[in-house]
Design a protein around this motif. Structure first.
Motif, PDB file in Angstrom:
ATOM      1  N   LEU A  42      54.784  88.279  73.598  1.00 27.80           N
ATOM      2  CA  LEU A  42      56.026  88.066  74.366  1.00 27.80           C
ATOM      3  C   LEU A  42      55.752  87.735  75.829  1.00 27.80           C
ATOM      4  O   LEU A  42      56.460  86.925  76.427  1.00 27.80           O
ATOM      5  CB  LEU A  42      56.919  89.304  74.269  1.00 27.80           C
ATOM      6  CG  LEU A  42      57.636  89.488  72.934  1.00 27.80           C
ATOM      7  CD1 LEU A  42      58.529  90.726  72.991  1.00 27.80           C
ATOM      8  CD2 LEU A  42      58.472  88.267  72.569  1.00 27.80           C
ATOM      9  N   ALA A  43      54.724  88.351  76.416  1.00 26.39           N
ATOM     10  CA  ALA A  43      54.443  88.086  77.837  1.00 26.39           C
ATOM     11  C   ALA A  43      54.030  86.632  78.032  1.00 26.39           C
ATOM     12  O   ALA A  43      54.566  85.926  78.897  1.00 26.39           O
ATOM     13  CB  ALA A  43      53.352  89.029  78.350  1.00 26.39           C
ATOM     14  N   GLU A  62      46.227  80.790  71.906  1.00 29.33           N
ATOM     15  CA  GLU A  62      46.464  81.977  71.087  1.00 29.33           C
ATOM     16  C   GLU A  62      45.403  82.045  69.982  1.00 29.33           C
ATOM     17  O   GLU A  62      45.173  81.070  69.273  1.00 29.33           O
ATOM     18  CB  GLU A  62      47.879  81.912  70.483  1.00 29.33           C
ATOM     19  CG  GLU A  62      48.156  82.895  69.353  1.00 29.33           C
ATOM     20  CD  GLU A  62      47.939  84.371  69.731  1.00 29.33           C
ATOM     21  OE1 GLU A  62      48.405  84.803  70.796  1.00 29.33           O
ATOM     22  OE2 GLU A  62      47.270  85.084  68.940  1.00 29.33           O
ATOM     23  N   GLY A  63      44.804  83.225  69.829  1.00 28.47           N
ATOM     24  CA  GLY A  63      43.732  83.392  68.853  1.00 28.47           C
ATOM     25  C   GLY A  63      44.202  83.395  67.406  1.00 28.47           C
ATOM     26  O   GLY A  63      43.490  82.938  66.510  1.00 28.47           O
ATOM     27  N   GLY A  69      52.078  88.349  68.664  1.00 24.72           N
ATOM     28  CA  GLY A  69      51.199  89.474  68.996  1.00 24.72           C
ATOM     29  C   GLY A  69      51.610  90.747  68.286  1.00 24.72           C
ATOM     30  O   GLY A  69      51.658  90.790  67.047  1.00 24.72           O
ATOM     31  N   ARG A  70      51.939  91.762  69.079  1.00 22.23           N
ATOM     32  CA  ARG A  70      52.262  93.069  68.499  1.00 22.23           C
ATOM     33  C   ARG A  70      53.713  93.181  68.026  1.00 22.23           C
ATOM     34  O   ARG A  70      54.162  94.254  67.649  1.00 22.23           O
ATOM     35  CB  ARG A  70      51.905  94.175  69.493  1.00 22.23           C
ATOM     36  CG  ARG A  70      50.407  94.444  69.526  1.00 22.23           C
ATOM     37  CD  ARG A  70      50.017  95.312  70.690  1.00 22.23           C
ATOM     38  NE  ARG A  70      49.887  94.550  71.916  1.00 22.23           N
ATOM     39  CZ  ARG A  70      49.771  95.082  73.120  1.00 22.23           C
ATOM     40  NH1 ARG A  70      49.780  96.396  73.248  1.00 22.23           N
ATOM     41  NH2 ARG A  70      49.650  94.313  74.200  1.00 22.23           N
ATOM     42  N   ALA A  88      56.438  96.590  67.191  1.00 25.55           N
ATOM     43  CA  ALA A  88      57.697  96.921  67.883  1.00 25.55           C
ATOM     44  C   ALA A  88      58.852  96.969  66.897  1.00 25.55           C
ATOM     45  O   ALA A  88      59.030  96.067  66.084  1.00 25.55           O
ATOM     46  CB  ALA A  88      57.972  95.878  68.962  1.00 25.55           C
ATOM     47  N   ALA A  89      59.655  98.040  66.988  1.00 31.48           N
ATOM     48  CA  ALA A  89      60.717  98.235  66.007  1.00 31.48           C
ATOM     49  C   ALA A  89      62.094  98.399  66.644  1.00 31.48           C
ATOM     50  O   ALA A  89      63.105  98.098  66.022  1.00 31.48           O
ATOM     51  CB  ALA A  89      60.402  99.467  65.165  1.00 31.48           C
ATOM     52  N   ARG A  90      62.137  98.931  67.876  1.00 30.39           N
ATOM     53  CA  ARG A  90      63.460  99.191  68.471  1.00 30.39           C
ATOM     54  C   ARG A  90      63.443  98.833  69.950  1.00 30.39           C
ATOM     55  O   ARG A  90      62.373  98.808  70.583  1.00 30.39           O
ATOM     56  CB  ARG A  90      63.850 100.655  68.294  1.00 30.39           C
ATOM     57  CG  ARG A  90      63.007 101.594  69.106  1.00 30.39           C
ATOM     58  CD  ARG A  90      63.187 103.051  68.749  1.00 30.39           C
ATOM     59  NE  ARG A  90      61.873 103.679  68.704  1.00 30.39           N
ATOM     60  CZ  ARG A  90      61.612 104.854  68.158  1.00 30.39           C
ATOM     61  NH1 ARG A  90      62.561 105.557  67.611  1.00 30.39           N
ATOM     62  NH2 ARG A  90      60.392 105.336  68.161  1.00 30.39           N
ATOM     63  N   VAL A 260      39.893  82.759  72.753  1.00 30.94           N
ATOM     64  CA  VAL A 260      39.266  82.663  74.080  1.00 30.94           C
ATOM     65  C   VAL A 260      38.083  83.622  74.150  1.00 30.94           C
ATOM     66  O   VAL A 260      38.166  84.773  73.689  1.00 30.94           O
ATOM     67  CB  VAL A 260      40.304  82.976  75.171  1.00 30.94           C
ATOM     68  CG1 VAL A 260      39.637  83.103  76.528  1.00 30.94           C
ATOM     69  CG2 VAL A 260      41.378  81.898  75.186  1.00 30.94           C
ATOM     70  N   GLY A 450      51.575  91.406  80.620  1.00 25.52           N
ATOM     71  CA  GLY A 450      51.460  92.147  79.357  1.00 25.52           C
ATOM     72  C   GLY A 450      52.057  93.531  79.560  1.00 25.52           C
ATOM     73  O   GLY A 450      52.175  94.010  80.697  1.00 25.52           O
ATOM     74  N   GLU A 451      52.424  94.160  78.468  1.00 34.09           N
ATOM     75  CA  GLU A 451      53.088  95.473  78.566  1.00 34.09           C
ATOM     76  C   GLU A 451      52.298  96.481  79.405  1.00 34.09           C
ATOM     77  O   GLU A 451      52.874  97.325  80.085  1.00 34.09           O
ATOM     78  CB  GLU A 451      53.334  96.052  77.158  1.00 34.09           C
ATOM     79  CG  GLU A 451      52.101  96.186  76.231  1.00 34.09           C
ATOM     80  CD  GLU A 451      51.341  97.493  76.350  1.00 34.09           C
ATOM     81  OE1 GLU A 451      51.901  98.463  76.865  1.00 34.09           O
ATOM     82  OE2 GLU A 451      50.163  97.533  75.910  1.00 34.09           O
ATOM     83  N   GLY A 458      54.118 100.049  76.511  1.00 37.89           N
ATOM     84  CA  GLY A 458      54.514 100.435  75.148  1.00 37.89           C
ATOM     85  C   GLY A 458      55.809  99.815  74.692  1.00 37.89           C
ATOM     86  O   GLY A 458      56.270 100.120  73.592  1.00 37.89           O
ATOM     87  N   TRP A 459      56.382  98.938  75.522  1.00 35.98           N
ATOM     88  CA  TRP A 459      57.678  98.343  75.153  1.00 35.98           C
ATOM     89  C   TRP A 459      57.639  96.830  75.321  1.00 35.98           C
ATOM     90  O   TRP A 459      56.967  96.306  76.219  1.00 35.98           O
ATOM     91  CB  TRP A 459      58.797  98.925  76.031  1.00 35.98           C
ATOM     92  CG  TRP A 459      59.007 100.386  75.799  1.00 35.98           C
ATOM     93  CD1 TRP A 459      58.468 101.409  76.514  1.00 35.98           C
ATOM     94  CD2 TRP A 459      59.790 100.994  74.754  1.00 35.98           C
ATOM     95  NE1 TRP A 459      58.861 102.616  75.983  1.00 35.98           N
ATOM     96  CE2 TRP A 459      59.676 102.390  74.906  1.00 35.98           C
ATOM     97  CE3 TRP A 459      60.572 100.503  73.708  1.00 35.98           C
ATOM     98  CZ2 TRP A 459      60.318 103.300  74.053  1.00 35.98           C
ATOM     99  CZ3 TRP A 459      61.211 101.400  72.859  1.00 35.98           C
ATOM    100  CH2 TRP A 459      61.080 102.780  73.038  1.00 35.98           C
ATOM    101  N   MET A 460      58.432  96.157  74.495  1.00 31.11           N
ATOM    102  CA  MET A 460      58.615  94.709  74.668  1.00 31.11           C
ATOM    103  C   MET A 460      59.154  94.424  76.060  1.00 31.11           C
ATOM    104  O   MET A 460      58.802  93.424  76.684  1.00 31.11           O
ATOM    105  CB  MET A 460      59.613  94.187  73.611  1.00 31.11           C
ATOM    106  CG  MET A 460      59.039  94.219  72.221  1.00 31.11           C
ATOM    107  SD  MET A 460      60.186  93.930  70.841  1.00 31.11           S
ATOM    108  CE  MET A 460      61.507  93.019  71.475  1.00 31.11           C
TER     109      MET A 460
END
Ligand SMILES: Cc1cc2nc3c(=O)[nH]c(=O)nc-3n(C[C@H](O)[C@H](O)[C@H](O)COP(=O)(O)OP(=O)(O)OC[C@H]3O[C@@H](n4cnc5c(N)ncnc54)[C@H](O)[C@@H]3O)c2cc1C
Length: 475
Positions: A42-43, A62-63, A69-70, A88-90, A260, A450-451, A458-460
């Motif tokens: 997302l970042a 992107e690899g 990503g997560r 990520a769920a919520r 990379v 990045g988070e 730990g969050w989007m």
């Protein structure tokens, strides 16, 4: 929307003017004006889109063969269109950047958990409902007299009374950090004890996840930053709809299967080595935005080396270990028992009903075991069947009879994930106040997002917040 610092903005603008990029364009992708971005989580994706909208040329390397990503929605092996989340769920309704991007792509946020149904707490052989005032004493018979009679959530609030309101701020400065030094000096369980909690209360308040090495400041920030929230939500159709929408819009500006391996900056520009189709290639540009988790970045060559302080942070930043189990059952039988499908247990794990809101006769429980090294070690030695059996055992402890309903499942151990080597950034005592913003200050032409380099680890929301901050540095 979060306020960005004006002085950061001015500093970044000055640096751009000083070093006119001069790398030539060849058959290698990139070029003098290009901003190279590593990682299509997302970042990376939102930074790329924002930069492109201001007329900048971007290339995202992107690899993996997909973006997100997560943020990973799992549809296979489940039946009838059922899906669950490996990562990520919520989101919370205080996650303004997430809501902004959902709105932009017309994606719906729907309730994460059912409005009705009871949540279960399990400690060994004992279980109790979280809305039962006797729950504490049932689960932890050694609870002190003055700690009994509270709901577990009320007991937590009891120990949080009188703390500074600025713990909820996203715009943190050195003075604020200095004022939080005491919270950052100890782990969360140690801090609860300092506030007067008994050992039994500490066990009760940390049920569901291992926080034995996490800074109290980290946990307090998480609690306070979400305090104004009224609801947890999820993206209708799966969380990956957001990165997929972003990646679709970016089109060929995202290059997949490009792993990379090294980075270099000179006075005039940046270049990145990556592996594509078995060949080593080089991309060049004016500036570089790294969105890789520090677990990945710490093993990469960067020339010239980053500052000693930044290298120390990159190599020491701790990441949460987390194993996610998604377990399909023939029905969501817990609903017939008046249960929400949510539970916290001393495995330790947190469980919720991932099938809530989906049109399916099947049930899908999401079980997340976090933190403990012994669980990780046991898991790593098991074959897939044994891993799924371990997840089913945890679900069974909360919902007796689960195993007779279980059909199939999926597991993801984030520590073993090649592209993240951990679930998300956490902090040990002392790190938050010592590092402050130093984790994300740019180094020459290299910027970080990045988070893990945000106030929302730990969050989007953290990934999106950090992307916006980096974009302002880059413009
Ligand atoms: C188990 C778990 C539960 C979570 N729960 C929630 C939740 O409920 N709510 C929430 O909001 N957030 C949650 N999160 C956190 C959320 O998923 C992350 O904060 C967010 O997705 C991170 O985005 P990012 O862009 O910073 O990093 P990433 O998504 O990790 O993006 C980095 C990208 O870099 C790529 N990459 C890695 N190495 C290389 C390389 N060598 N070359 C090129 N590319 C590479 C990766 O493939 C990845 O696409 C959870 C995460 C996990 C793991």
């Amino acid at each position: 929307m979060t306020r960005m610092r004006r002085r950061d903005l001015l500093a970044a603008g000055g640096a751009v003017a000083l070093f006119a990029p001069a790398l030539a364009r060849g058959q290698i992708p990139g070029g003098a004006e290009t901003i190279l971005i590593i990682g299509a989580g997302l970042a990376g994706l939102t930074a790329a889109l924002r930069l492109r909208e201001t007329g900048r040329r971007v290339i995202v390397l992107e690899g993996r063969s997909v973006a997100g990503g997560r943020v990973r929605t799992i549809r296979d092996p489940f039946d009838n269109g059922l899906y669950g989340e490996a990562g990520a769920a919520r989101i919370s309704d205080v996650h303004h950047f997430v809501l902004h991007w959902l709105n932009r792509f017309g994606l719906n946020a729907v309730p994460f958990s059912p409005p009705e149904g009871r949540t279960i707490f399990v400690n060994g052989a004992v279980s109790a409902f979280s809305d039962d005032p006797r729950a504490g004493a049932l689960l932890e018979p050694d609870l002190r007299e003055d700690e009994r009679g509270f709901l577990p959530s009320e007991l937590a609030n009891h120990y949080l009374e009188g703390l500074p309101e600025n713990l909820q701020s996203t715009d943190v400065d050195a003075e604020m950090l200095a004022g939080w030094a005491d919270f950052d000096g100890v782990t969360w369980p140690q801090w609860l004890k300092k506030r007067g909690a008994s050992d039994a209360a500490v066990r009760l308040l940390t049920l569901g996840a291992d926080s034995s090495d996490i800074s109290a400041l980290y946990v307090l920030r998480q609690i306070f930053m979400h305090r104004a929230g009224r609801a947890y939500l999820k993206i209708e159709g799966g969380m990956d709809r957001l990165p997929r929408a972003l990646a679709d819009e970016l089109g060929d500006d995202v290059r997949y299967d490009c792993c990379v391996t090294a980075m270099e900056q000179t006075r005039d520009g940046v270049s990145v080595s990556y592996r594509e189709n078995g060949e080593t290639k080089i991309a060049s540009g004016a500036r570089l935005l790294i969105t890789l988790p520090f677990t990945i970045l710490r093993d990469m060559d960067i020339t010239p080396a980053l500052s000693p302080e930044k290298r120390a942070i990159i190599s020491a930043m701790p990441y949460r270990s987390s194993i996610r189990f998604l377990l399909q059952s023939d029905t969501a039988f817990w609903r017939m028992r008046g249960l929400s499908g949510a539970a916290r247990t001393n495995a330790p794990c947190e469980i919720w009903d991932a099938s809530f809101g989906q049109l399916s006769v099947h049930g899908l429980l999401s079980v997340t075991a976090g933190g403990r090294a012994d669980m990780r070690a046991r898991f790593a030695e098991m074959d897939e069947q044994a891993q799924l059996a371990l997840g089913s055992d945890m679900a069974e402890a909360a919902f007796p009879g689960f195993k007779s309903h279980y059909q199939k499942g999926f597991t993801q151990n984030w520590t073993d994930d090649l592209w993240s080597k951990g679930a998300f950034a956490v902090s040990h005592p002392g790190q938050m106040t010592r590092w402050g913003e130093k984790a994300w200050t740019p180094e020459g032409r290299i910027h970080f997002a990045g988070e893990h380099v945000s106030p929302w680890p730990g969050w989007m929301e953290g990934a999106l917040w950090s992307a916006e901050r980096a974009v302002q540095e880059l413009l």
